[in-house]
Scaffold this motif. Structure first.
Motif, PDB file in Angstrom:
ATOM      1  N   GLY A   1       0.785  -1.227   0.000  1.00 17.07           N
ATOM      2  CA  GLY A   1       0.000   0.000   0.000  1.00 17.07           C
ATOM      3  C   GLY A   1       0.815   1.274   0.000  1.00 17.07           C
ATOM      4  N   VAL A   2       2.129   1.174   0.213  1.00 16.03           N
ATOM      5  CA  VAL A   2       2.969   2.371   0.217  1.00 16.03           C
ATOM      6  C   VAL A   2       3.254   2.789  -1.227  1.00 16.03           C
ATOM      7  CG1 VAL A   2       5.229   3.314   0.832  1.00 16.03           C
ATOM      8  CG2 VAL A   2       4.016   1.833   2.438  1.00 16.03           C
ATOM      9  N   ARG A   3       3.042   4.061  -1.529  1.00 16.31           N
ATOM     10  CA  ARG A   3       3.250   4.580  -2.881  1.00 16.31           C
ATOM     11  C   ARG A   3       4.735   4.815  -3.162  1.00 16.31           C
ATOM     12  NH1 ARG A   3       1.704   9.426  -3.682  1.00 16.31           N
ATOM     13  NH2 ARG A   3       1.739  10.031  -1.469  1.00 16.31           N
ATOM     14  N   MET A   4       5.106   4.668  -4.404  1.00 17.15           N
ATOM     15  CA  MET A   4       6.488   4.902  -4.798  1.00 17.15           C
ATOM     16  C   MET A   4       6.881   6.359  -4.590  1.00 17.15           C
ATOM     17  SD  MET A   4       8.109   2.208  -5.550  1.00 17.15           S
ATOM     18  CE  MET A   4       7.139   1.162  -4.464  1.00 17.15           C
ATOM     19  N   GLU A   5       5.917   7.269  -4.590  1.00 13.34           N
ATOM     20  CA  GLU A   5       6.212   8.672  -4.334  1.00 13.34           C
ATOM     21  C   GLU A   5       6.784   8.840  -2.929  1.00 13.34           C
ATOM     22  OE1 GLU A   5       6.946  12.436  -5.126  1.00 13.34           O
ATOM     23  OE2 GLU A   5       6.164  10.986  -6.587  1.00 13.34           O
ATOM     24  N   ASN A   6       6.285   8.037  -2.005  1.00 13.33           N
ATOM     25  CA  ASN A   6       6.792   8.071  -0.638  1.00 13.33           C
ATOM     26  C   ASN A   6       8.250   7.595  -0.597  1.00 13.33           C
ATOM     27  OD1 ASN A   6       5.810   8.657   2.149  1.00 13.33           O
ATOM     28  ND2 ASN A   6       6.548   6.585   2.511  1.00 13.33           N
ATOM     29  N   VAL A   7       8.538   6.552  -1.377  1.00  9.80           N
ATOM     30  CA  VAL A   7       9.903   6.033  -1.476  1.00  9.80           C
ATOM     31  C   VAL A   7      10.834   7.099  -2.039  1.00  9.80           C
ATOM     32  CG1 VAL A   7      11.388   4.342  -2.637  1.00  9.80           C
ATOM     33  CG2 VAL A   7       9.168   3.638  -1.709  1.00  9.80           C
ATOM     34  N   LYS A   8      10.401   7.764  -3.098  1.00  8.17           N
ATOM     35  CA  LYS A   8      11.231   8.795  -3.729  1.00  8.17           C
ATOM     36  C   LYS A   8      11.542   9.927  -2.752  1.00  8.17           C
ATOM     37  CE  LYS A   8       9.415   7.865  -8.364  1.00  8.17           C
ATOM     38  NZ  LYS A   8       8.573   8.387  -9.486  1.00  8.17           N
ATOM     39  N   GLN A   9      10.537  10.341  -1.993  1.00 14.00           N
ATOM     40  CA  GLN A   9      10.747  11.413  -1.025  1.00 14.00           C
ATOM     41  C   GLN A   9      11.755  10.994   0.047  1.00 14.00           C
ATOM     42  OE1 GLN A   9       7.020  12.766   0.642  1.00 14.00           O
ATOM     43  NE2 GLN A   9       6.114  13.163  -1.353  1.00 14.00           N
ATOM     44  N   ASN A  10      11.592   9.776   0.549  1.00  9.46           N
ATOM     45  CA  ASN A  10      12.497   9.310   1.610  1.00  9.46           C
ATOM     46  C   ASN A  10      13.933   9.160   1.114  1.00  9.46           C
ATOM     47  OD1 ASN A  10      10.661   9.230   3.753  1.00  9.46           O
ATOM     48  ND2 ASN A  10       9.988   7.148   3.271  1.00  9.46           N
ATOM     49  N   ILE A  11      14.111   8.601  -0.070  1.00 10.85           N
ATOM     50  CA  ILE A  11      15.464   8.420  -0.604  1.00 10.85           C
ATOM     51  C   ILE A  11      16.112   9.772  -0.889  1.00 10.85           C
ATOM     52  CG2 ILE A  11      16.836   7.505  -2.511  1.00 10.85           C
ATOM     53  CD1 ILE A  11      15.818   5.380  -0.558  1.00 10.85           C
ATOM     54  N   THR A  12      15.349  10.701  -1.433  1.00  7.16           N
ATOM     55  CA  THR A  12      15.881  12.043  -1.709  1.00  7.16           C
ATOM     56  C   THR A  12      16.391  12.692  -0.427  1.00  7.16           C
ATOM     57  OG1 THR A  12      14.394  12.337  -3.609  1.00  7.16           O
ATOM     58  CG2 THR A  12      15.327  14.331  -2.621  1.00  7.16           C
ATOM     59  N   LYS A  13      15.655  12.523   0.662  1.00  6.49           N
ATOM     60  CA  LYS A  13      16.077  13.089   1.945  1.00  6.49           C
ATOM     61  C   LYS A  13      17.351  12.417   2.455  1.00  6.49           C
ATOM     62  CE  LYS A  13      11.374  14.381   3.291  1.00  6.49           C
ATOM     63  NZ  LYS A  13      10.221  14.091   4.166  1.00  6.49           N
ATOM     64  N   LEU A  14      17.472  11.109   2.215  1.00 11.29           N
ATOM     65  CA  LEU A  14      18.653  10.390   2.694  1.00 11.29           C
ATOM     66  C   LEU A  14      19.908  10.703   1.876  1.00 11.29           C
ATOM     67  CD1 LEU A  14      17.085   6.893   3.475  1.00 11.29           C
ATOM     68  CD2 LEU A  14      17.948   8.568   5.123  1.00 11.29           C
ATOM     69  N   LYS A  15      19.735  11.347   0.730  1.00 10.14           N
ATOM     70  CA  LYS A  15      20.885  11.703  -0.104  1.00 10.14           C
ATOM     71  C   LYS A  15      21.431  13.085   0.242  1.00 10.14           C
ATOM     72  CE  LYS A  15      20.733  10.333  -4.450  1.00 10.14           C
ATOM     73  NZ  LYS A  15      20.265  10.160  -5.852  1.00 10.14           N
ATOM     74  N   LYS A  16      20.900  13.687   1.302  1.00 11.48           N
ATOM     75  CA  LYS A  16      21.284  15.047   1.671  1.00 11.48           C
ATOM     76  C   LYS A  16      22.767  15.177   2.001  1.00 11.48           C
ATOM     77  CE  LYS A  16      20.029  16.770   5.702  1.00 11.48           C
ATOM     78  NZ  LYS A  16      21.225  16.987   6.521  1.00 11.48           N
ATOM     79  N   TRP A  17      23.400  14.087   2.477  1.00 13.14           N
ATOM     80  CA  TRP A  17      24.810  14.146   2.853  1.00 13.14           C
ATOM     81  C   TRP A  17      25.749  13.905   1.673  1.00 13.14           C
ATOM     82  CZ3 TRP A  17      21.468  11.005   5.947  1.00 13.14           C
ATOM     83  CH2 TRP A  17      21.068  11.619   7.138  1.00 13.14           C
ATOM     84  N   GLY A  18      25.195  13.549   0.518  1.00 10.75           N
ATOM     85  CA  GLY A  18      26.030  13.264  -0.640  1.00 10.75           C
ATOM     86  C   GLY A  18      26.763  11.942  -0.536  1.00 10.75           C
ATOM     87  N   ALA A  19      26.316  11.083   0.380  1.00 14.50           N
ATOM     88  CA  ALA A  19      26.958   9.788   0.594  1.00 14.50           C
ATOM     89  C   ALA A  19      26.223   8.704  -0.199  1.00 14.50           C
ATOM     90  CB  ALA A  19      26.950   9.435   2.082  1.00 14.50           C
ATOM     91  N   PRO A  20      26.924   7.631  -0.585  1.00 15.40           N
ATOM     92  CA  PRO A  20      26.237   6.525  -1.268  1.00 15.40           C
ATOM     93  C   PRO A  20      25.203   5.878  -0.357  1.00 15.40           C
ATOM     94  CG  PRO A  20      28.480   5.903  -0.658  1.00 15.40           C
ATOM     95  CD  PRO A  20      28.361   7.373  -0.404  1.00 15.40           C
TER      96      PRO A  20
END
Length: 258
Positions: free
Chosen positions: A83-102
């Protein structure tokens, strides 16, 4: 009797409010470990680790409090559930990339509930490294290496770990598994060949009464000489409630003692 019943109802409502708030109040847990196996040229590495996001959206306020220089981000499975939308995944991953780390990801059992083919494609499009019975090697300027190994949740974990070892060329090895119970399937030699295990899945029991829960508390433990860290998870399963556990993410610092 009416007043007793009313008092019980009020206490019950307050308890539910407390449990809901507990499930949505983030804690940044910090762990510092020293290892003689971490190559000296790395000096120290900072890992941002979290697992079991499920339906939650990462809070930017929480992530903004992590001012450390993060070297890698690891997601220990259950990024989604049915039931979780891929838009939610995209938002979470984008936030986790804030440090520029893999960013590295391993599969959890609930990740297979939705369209896991779409999840796989989405993560790849966002530049996430998916560790499915494989390893990623990080190299310092001096040519020394560390390895991040990921083993799938389902089927033959011992054999899957052998495949991951084939790719691991680093002196220091971090094994990421979704369920800490998977360790029971590994031989002593396999456990001893890694220097840190990261896991989740259990939610620390999620709801604990008088210290008792259906699963053990999270935290840092040892399996023989191997440190095993189990997160109580960022999200919740079934009910958005917690008691005696916490919604947590982690900054794990590993220092070389060479």
């Amino acid at each position: 009797m009416m007043y007793i019943g009313l008092s019980v109802m009020v206490v019950g409502i307050l308890l539910l409010f407390h449990m809901y708030r507990k499930a949505h109040t983030d804690v940044i847990d910090r762990q510092v470990l020293s290892s003689e196996f971490l190559p000296a040229s790395f000096r120290e590495i900072n890992i941002f680790f979290l697992s079991d996001i499920h339906r939650r959206t990462l809070q930017e306020e929480t992530l903004s409090k992590v001012t450390d220089s993060i070297d890698l981000v690891i997601i220990g499975g259950d990024l989604i559930e049915k039931g979780v939308r891929m838009e939610n995944v995209k938002q979470n991953i984008t936030k986790l990339k804030k440090w520029g780390a893999p960013v590295y990801f391993i599969w959890g059992n609930n990740d297979y509930e939705g369209d896991y083919h779409e999840l796989d494609a989405t993560l790849l499009s966002l530049g996430v490294h998916i560790l499915g019975n494989t390893a990623a090697n990080l190299e310092s300027a001096e040519g020394e290496k560390i390895s991040i190994l990921g083993v799938d949740f389902y089927h033959h974990p011992e054999e899957n770990l052998k495949y991951a070892y084939e790719d691991a060329t680093g002196e220091f090895k971090v094994l990421v598994i979704h369920d800490p119970a998977m360790l029971q399937a590994f031989s002593s030699e396999q456990k001893n060949a890694v220097h840190l295990v990261l896991s989740g899945h259990t939610h620390g029991g999620q709801i604990r009464l008088f210290g008792w829960g259906p699963m053990p508390k999270g935290g840092l433990k040892k399996d023989r000489d191997t440190p095993v860290f189990v997160s109580e998870g960022y999200g919740t399963r079934l009910l958005p409630l917690r008691l005696g556990t916490q919604a947590e993410c982690h900054v794990i610092t590993i220092k070389s003692v060479k």
